[in-house]
Structure formats: C-alpha cells, structure tokens
Design a protein around this motif. Sequence first.
Motif, mmCIF file in Angstrom:
data_model
loop_
_atom_site.group_PDB
_atom_site.id
_atom_site.type_symbol
_atom_site.label_atom_id
_atom_site.label_comp_id
_atom_site.label_asym_id
_atom_site.label_seq_id
_atom_site.Cartn_x
_atom_site.Cartn_y
_atom_site.Cartn_z
ATOM 1 N N SER A 53 0.636 -1.257 -0.464
ATOM 2 C CA SER A 53 0.024 -0.011 0.338
ATOM 3 C C SER A 53 0.714 0.827 -0.052
ATOM 4 C CB SER A 53 -0.765 0.195 1.153
ATOM 5 O OG SER A 53 -0.132 0.182 2.768
ATOM 6 N N VAL A 54 0.088 2.076 -0.192
ATOM 7 C CA VAL A 54 0.783 3.885 -0.301
ATOM 8 C C VAL A 54 -0.200 4.835 -0.535
ATOM 9 C CG1 VAL A 54 1.981 5.198 -2.277
ATOM 10 C CG2 VAL A 54 3.054 3.296 -2.376
ATOM 11 N N LEU A 55 -0.150 4.883 0.879
ATOM 12 C CA LEU A 55 -0.777 6.159 1.404
ATOM 13 C C LEU A 55 -2.504 5.227 0.864
ATOM 14 C CD1 LEU A 55 -0.141 9.542 -1.004
ATOM 15 C CD2 LEU A 55 0.134 9.024 1.171
ATOM 16 N N ASP A 56 -2.933 5.899 0.853
ATOM 17 C CA ASP A 56 -4.827 4.774 0.801
ATOM 18 C C ASP A 56 -5.411 4.217 -0.805
ATOM 19 O OD1 ASP A 56 -4.521 7.015 -1.271
ATOM 20 O OD2 ASP A 56 -6.788 7.184 -1.195
ATOM 21 N N ARG A 57 -3.770 3.541 -1.015
ATOM 22 C CA ARG A 57 -4.057 2.563 -2.348
ATOM 23 C C ARG A 57 -3.856 1.385 -2.063
ATOM 24 N NH1 ARG A 57 -4.629 5.895 -6.874
ATOM 25 N NH2 ARG A 57 -5.740 7.546 -6.651
ATOM 26 N N ILE A 58 -4.202 0.415 -1.735
ATOM 27 C CA ILE A 58 -3.843 -0.584 -0.681
ATOM 28 C C ILE A 58 -3.812 -1.698 -1.660
ATOM 29 C CG2 ILE A 58 -4.730 -2.948 0.180
ATOM 30 C CD1 ILE A 58 -5.938 -0.367 1.798
ATOM 31 N N LEU A 59 -2.449 -2.322 -2.694
ATOM 32 C CA LEU A 59 -2.109 -3.329 -3.616
ATOM 33 C C LEU A 59 -2.715 -3.094 -5.307
ATOM 34 C CD1 LEU A 59 -3.561 -6.774 -1.765
ATOM 35 C CD2 LEU A 59 -1.261 -5.883 -2.451
ATOM 36 N N GLU A 60 -3.180 -1.967 -4.882
ATOM 37 C CA GLU A 60 -4.244 -1.016 -6.663
ATOM 38 C C GLU A 60 -3.885 0.234 -7.069
ATOM 39 O OE1 GLU A 60 -8.985 -2.601 -6.702
ATOM 40 O OE2 GLU A 60 -7.019 -3.692 -7.472
ATOM 41 N N ASN A 61 -3.904 0.187 -7.744
ATOM 42 C CA ASN A 61 -3.952 1.985 -8.294
ATOM 43 C C ASN A 61 -3.436 2.699 -8.373
ATOM 44 O OD1 ASN A 61 -6.521 1.531 -9.986
ATOM 45 N ND2 ASN A 61 -7.629 1.210 -8.089
ATOM 46 N N ILE A 62 -2.254 1.786 -7.252
ATOM 47 C CA ILE A 62 -0.802 3.440 -6.758
ATOM 48 C C ILE A 62 -0.598 3.296 -8.511
ATOM 49 C CG2 ILE A 62 1.717 2.781 -5.834
ATOM 50 C CD1 ILE A 62 0.690 -0.016 -4.408
ATOM 51 N N SER A 63 -0.191 4.736 -8.182
ATOM 52 C CA SER A 63 0.585 5.811 -9.153
ATOM 53 C C SER A 63 1.541 5.853 -9.010
ATOM 54 C CB SER A 63 0.056 7.360 -8.260
ATOM 55 O OG SER A 63 0.772 8.021 -7.603
ATOM 56 N N LEU A 64 2.526 5.705 -10.387
ATOM 57 C CA LEU A 64 3.501 6.719 -10.656
ATOM 58 C C LEU A 64 4.635 7.193 -9.489
ATOM 59 C CD1 LEU A 64 4.078 5.315 -13.981
ATOM 60 C CD2 LEU A 64 4.877 4.693 -12.231
ATOM 61 N N ASP A 65 4.151 8.246 -10.199
ATOM 62 C CA ASP A 65 4.111 9.613 -8.400
ATOM 63 C C ASP A 65 4.548 9.101 -7.326
ATOM 64 O OD1 ASP A 65 4.273 11.342 -10.364
ATOM 65 O OD2 ASP A 65 2.152 12.257 -10.131
ATOM 66 N N LEU A 70 5.670 5.973 -5.924
ATOM 67 C CA LEU A 70 5.945 5.224 -5.775
ATOM 68 C C LEU A 70 7.395 6.103 -5.822
ATOM 69 C CD1 LEU A 70 6.480 2.200 -6.591
ATOM 70 C CD2 LEU A 70 6.368 2.238 -9.133
ATOM 71 N N ALA A 71 6.902 7.083 -6.808
ATOM 72 C CA ALA A 71 8.303 7.389 -7.002
ATOM 73 C C ALA A 71 9.428 7.412 -5.755
ATOM 74 C CB ALA A 71 8.519 7.870 -8.438
ATOM 75 N N ARG A 72 7.507 8.335 -5.110
ATOM 76 C CA ARG A 72 8.696 8.639 -3.976
ATOM 77 C C ARG A 72 9.018 7.494 -2.953
ATOM 78 N NH1 ARG A 72 3.719 11.228 -4.721
ATOM 79 N NH2 ARG A 72 3.919 13.947 -5.201
ATOM 80 N N LEU A 73 8.338 6.572 -3.504
ATOM 81 C CA LEU A 73 8.394 5.495 -1.936
ATOM 82 C C LEU A 73 10.186 4.731 -2.736
ATOM 83 C CD1 LEU A 73 7.089 3.347 -0.524
ATOM 84 C CD2 LEU A 73 7.154 2.076 -1.911
ATOM 85 N N LEU A 74 9.874 4.728 -3.860
ATOM 86 C CA LEU A 74 11.891 4.202 -3.991
ATOM 87 C C LEU A 74 12.588 4.833 -3.951
ATOM 88 C CD1 LEU A 74 10.930 3.231 -7.685
ATOM 89 C CD2 LEU A 74 11.253 1.592 -6.142
#
Length: 208
Positions: free
Chosen positions: A27-39, A41-45
């Motif tokens: 999950s990233v913010l309010d997105r769990i397992l799907e619909n994770i934006s590349l924006d 994802l880039a911050r997470l990476l």
Amino acid sequence: EGIVQIEHFGIHTRMDGTIVYGLMIESVLDRILENISLDNLARLLVDVHVDSSRIMESLLSNHQRDLLDMIFLGNTLNRDKVNVIIADRVVPKMSAERYLDKDAFENELRQVLGDTHEAHDLSDNDIVITGSHGIMLIGPHSKMQEPVMLAFLSLRSRDVFVHNVFNRLFIIDDTLKTARQLIAKYEQDPNSIPRIRHTLSETSKDII
C-alpha cells in the motif's frame, strides 16, 4: 508528518558482486495493492534507495566505503540504483509503444526508470519498458521472467556504475588541469602553493 512508513525488504548478495533488494508494495497512502500511481511509487523508491544504502553501510569494509565515497563524492546514500518493477496490470492498458509518447505517459515512467529506451509487447497481455535506471514488466505472466530480470539488473547496474566511474575520472582530470594552470603561474601568486599542494594531495588519495 502523520504518515507511518513500514518497510520490510530482503537483500540478496551474489558471488559476482550483484546486490539485489526486493520488496512487495502492499500500500501507498490510501491505495492498497492496486491503483498505486507512479508519482507515489517514485517517492517510495527514493526512500527505499536511501534506507537500503544505510543497511548496506554496516556490511561494507572500510575500503569499500572509501571507494564509494570517492566515486560518488561522499553522497553514497543517494548513489544510483537500478529499479526492476513487476506488476500484474497497468491502467490504462495500451500497446507498449504508446507509453513512449514523448508526453505525459513517458514523463511518468521516467520518474522510476530514468531516460526511457524501449517498449515492447511480449504478448497480448504482457509488456516490457526499459530505461537508463530500470525496467518495468507488466502482465499476468510477468513473474515468470524473474531470472531474465535478474540478469538485466546485474548488467544494467554495472553499466550505471561504470558511467559513474568515468564521470569521476573526468572530474579528476579537470582538477588536475586546474592544478597544472596554478603551478604554471605560481610565481605570480605565491599564496597558491598551499592550495596546489592540497589539491594534489587530495587527488592522489582519490587515485590510489
């Protein structure tokens, strides 16, 4: 502030020197397992890159740390890494070449792959997109290509590192040219002698 980030990732060190960090993004913010934006994802990476560098710091020898500090000018925590991104699906689903549109889609991809190189359809449902600092494989059969992805990662990471080594050599060359000019004019500026000695000392330490 107010955001809790939990990371669990594995580290695989190969005999040939390749080091692989792996994690599944749940999950990233309010997105769990799907619909994770590349924006997002880039911050997470970016965070994963720094955290993985900190973990490896305790496993490196002093000589290895000195080499990395020299090549990356002391900024080893933010050294270049190669991303291998495997996903089951992408929205919107299009043919591979349409993602390299020189516009919005390609700009999004550059956040995680660096300069984009190629995009190919592997099947009706699987696509691969490569870049200077990563590769993205999307489709229901994407995980079957893991051995190939590992080989790509190993080769691309070496390519990135060699580029950094040559960039560092160019910087050393410029430093020596500056020192040579100061030496040629030291009689005009005697105060430059300590600076010349310091420059040559630091450069010699880097080269050795």
